[in-house]
Design a protein around this motif. Structure first.
Motif, PDB file in Angstrom:
ATOM      1  N   ALA A  69       8.476  -0.048   1.166  1.00 59.77           N
ATOM      2  CA  ALA A  69       8.019  -0.226  -0.311  1.00 59.77           C
ATOM      3  C   ALA A  69       8.957   0.196  -1.210  1.00 59.77           C
ATOM      4  CB  ALA A  69       6.771   1.090  -0.328  1.00 59.77           C
ATOM      5  N   ALA A  92       0.151  -2.760  -0.652  1.00 61.52           N
ATOM      6  CA  ALA A  92       1.193  -1.568  -0.405  1.00 61.52           C
ATOM      7  C   ALA A  92       0.405  -0.195  -0.563  1.00 61.52           C
ATOM      8  CB  ALA A  92       2.508  -1.759  -0.917  1.00 61.52           C
ATOM      9  N   ASN A  93      -0.040  -0.126  -1.789  1.00 61.78           N
ATOM     10  CA  ASN A  93      -0.722   1.014  -2.285  1.00 61.78           C
ATOM     11  C   ASN A  93      -1.869   1.427  -1.325  1.00 61.78           C
ATOM     12  OD1 ASN A  93      -3.126   2.320  -4.352  1.00 61.78           O
ATOM     13  ND2 ASN A  93      -1.154   3.241  -4.325  1.00 61.78           N
ATOM     14  N   LEU A 152       1.653  -5.215  -4.447  1.00 61.66           N
ATOM     15  CA  LEU A 152       1.787  -4.211  -4.799  1.00 61.66           C
ATOM     16  C   LEU A 152       0.516  -3.225  -4.620  1.00 61.66           C
ATOM     17  CD1 LEU A 152       3.108  -3.697  -8.309  1.00 61.66           C
ATOM     18  CD2 LEU A 152       4.211  -2.760  -6.427  1.00 61.66           C
ATOM     19  N   GLU A 161      -0.650   2.978   2.176  1.00 55.64           N
ATOM     20  CA  GLU A 161      -0.329   4.299   1.730  1.00 55.64           C
ATOM     21  C   GLU A 161      -1.476   5.192   1.723  1.00 55.64           C
ATOM     22  OE1 GLU A 161       3.630   2.855  -1.312  1.00 55.64           O
ATOM     23  OE2 GLU A 161       1.941   4.030  -2.028  1.00 55.64           O
ATOM     24  N   ARG A 162      -2.597   4.858   0.972  1.00 54.31           N
ATOM     25  CA  ARG A 162      -3.584   5.607   1.074  1.00 54.31           C
ATOM     26  C   ARG A 162      -4.222   5.924   2.437  1.00 54.31           C
ATOM     27  NH1 ARG A 162      -5.906   5.920  -4.263  1.00 54.31           N
ATOM     28  NH2 ARG A 162      -4.740   4.756  -5.652  1.00 54.31           N
ATOM     29  N   LEU A 180      -2.559   5.611   5.336  1.00 56.01           N
ATOM     30  CA  LEU A 180      -1.515   6.527   6.249  1.00 56.01           C
ATOM     31  C   LEU A 180      -1.563   8.067   5.744  1.00 56.01           C
ATOM     32  CD1 LEU A 180       1.578   4.294   6.128  1.00 56.01           C
ATOM     33  CD2 LEU A 180       0.030   4.716   8.000  1.00 56.01           C
TER      34      LEU A 180
END
Lengths: 307, 307
Positions: free
Chosen positions: A206, A163-164, A160, A167-168, A170
């Motif tokens: 995700a 993945a977070n 998790l 995301e940050r 990108l």
């Protein structure tokens, strides 16, 4: 006491596989076997099928023809035994074993890790949970709250956070490194895709991933911790979480503590001191723990009978 | 140009309700109405039903009999429009509106917040997402990755952290305060239950809760931030996350920034400076933003026709 049975078996039954250990009543090792999952969440019938399959494969590998189940006593540590309904169904559907002892896989892991003596275990796999057996026989559990709110330091928890992180990256909220690139590739994107395509693929991955899939990111985090600050930070935080679980289980820090599960080895380097120096590898596995559970129950029954 | 239609409507369609604003082509306000959800994830047919229901209720409240849909042009900002399949289904099932413009609810929120001018919005409700419209007309999105990996500072995100806090308290890993007590009561436990019962109830609640249910914990966190360190820490972290989203959307920090959504008000006090001083309330809502989207499209079509 145990001579009533020709063989004693210990079963370690989880969500991905079943491991079985066969001993003679005198403790001598006969064979090991394995098969598919026997976690009770998939049903008691499937669990028994997996156990008998592992048993047959173990006897076969030892070149011994399996005696009738009545001649065998089984100790089972199973994922899902803390659900009373599932535990009752499992007991009712016993296909004929002469004796049966059951416990949670967390407890048989604990029994195996310290060979039945007082101690602490923290099991870190796809999920995580800690358990203590004190010298007065009392037990407590810490963690084990499950995905998505808890299971700190587990594969799902690490995934998790990984993945977070991507995301940050990108979004331009964090600097990207080799971990983010590896996760984008894992999700089906990569250098040949546009930024928008990478975003779409990570988003789709995700939003459809479950605990097991998130846990598949954990090895990427471990692999990049030497060259990626974000990976290192996630693993250090995991080590800190394990230390908090251990402290809550044994505030005195006097009991031996064993780390178990697939992520125990990779995370050892990231434990804070003094836990890093204190943590030991388990003395035996959960199948041996299940055999200890069985022997304790047979002993108690035997004492009861001779009174 | 707009005189081809008797009325223009702006639709703000989300996962919990639909809000509609009716204007005359000259911009004068006629009426507002609302109805149930019209997020496209529940299907285009249901979205249209909700929109027509809100429209009928708005005309009724104004004491005006609704003209045929052909005489009405609709601008719709809808949750789910970024899914191309859902957007196409919605357009195909137009029940007869004379003109139709559609965009994401994030974009119509942005258009409303700055009345179509350049600016930044961060929308914080059950989920969260930030969007920027630059003076050159370009747009970017930051966040919006969804539950469970992203949506920082949202109700779902706050609720996950609040649930994890109460798990730590029940385990003896963290000190308990009024927030933990309130969450235990929310999950069906409380002072009259044993520690084991409280643990079971929180475990059952956390393992069956979804994004909307976790978001129901956010008001408890807000309510206890004055007397509970854990609550305060969660909200400060949320404020920091909002600032990171805003910085990524507008690194120059020159554009006006509006916070929208149900948690924008409660979280304002926890924003770090200088964002706390800079953040404004939206100049208009997303239904007005949807009307701006519609007018822009009608204008562009009109220019195209007269060429």
């Amino acid at each position: 006491m145990n001579t009533a049975y020709e063989y004693l078996i210990g079963v370690d039954g989880g969500g991905t596989k079943t491991h079985i250990r066969i001993e003679r009543p005198d403790g001598s090792h006969v064979a090991d076997g394995s098969s598919g999952p026997s976690a009770l969440m998939h049903g008691a019938g499937k669990a028994w099928d997996a156990i008998v399959a592992a048993l047959d494969s173990a006897f076969q590998s030892a070149g011994i023809s399996r005696p009738p189940l009545q001649a065998i006593a089984a100790g089972c540590g199973l994922s899902g035994v803390n659900n009373p309904l599932w535990a009752a169904q499992f007991t009712e559907q016993n296909p004929g074993f002469g004796a049966l002892a059951i416990g949670t896989d967390a407890f048989t892991t604990l029994l195996g890790a310290h060979l039945g003596q007082a101690g602490v275990v923290v099991a870190i796999g796809t999920g995580s949970v800690g358990e203590v057996l004190r010298s007065d026989g009392s037990r407590s559990e810490v963690g084990g709250w499950g995905f998505i709110t808890g299971d700190e330091a587990s594969g799902g928890w690490i995934g998790l956070r990984a993945a977070n992180h991507v995301e940050r990256v990108l979004d331009g909220r964090a600097a990207g490194g080799p971990l983010a690139s590896a996760i984008v590739r894992f999700c089906g994107g990569g250098e040949t895709c546009s930024a928008g395509e990478n975003r779409e693929r990570v988003l789709a991955w995700a939003n459809s991933a479950n605990q097991s899939l998130f846990a598949q990111l954990a090895p990427l985090v471990v692999a990049h911790a030497g060259q990626d600050e974000a990976a290192l930070a996630i693993l250090r935080k995991a080590g800190h979480e394990i230390a908090q679980i251990a402290s809550a289980l044994d505030p005195s820090q006097q009991l031996p503590i064993a780390l178990c599960g697939g992520l125990a080895g990779p995370l050892h380097a990231y434990l804070p001191e003094p836990l890093k120096s204190r943590a030991i590898t388990p003395r035996a596995n959960a199948a041996t723990g299940a055999l200890l559970l069985l022997r304790q129950q047979l002993e108690a029954e035997s004492v009861g009978e001779t009174r």
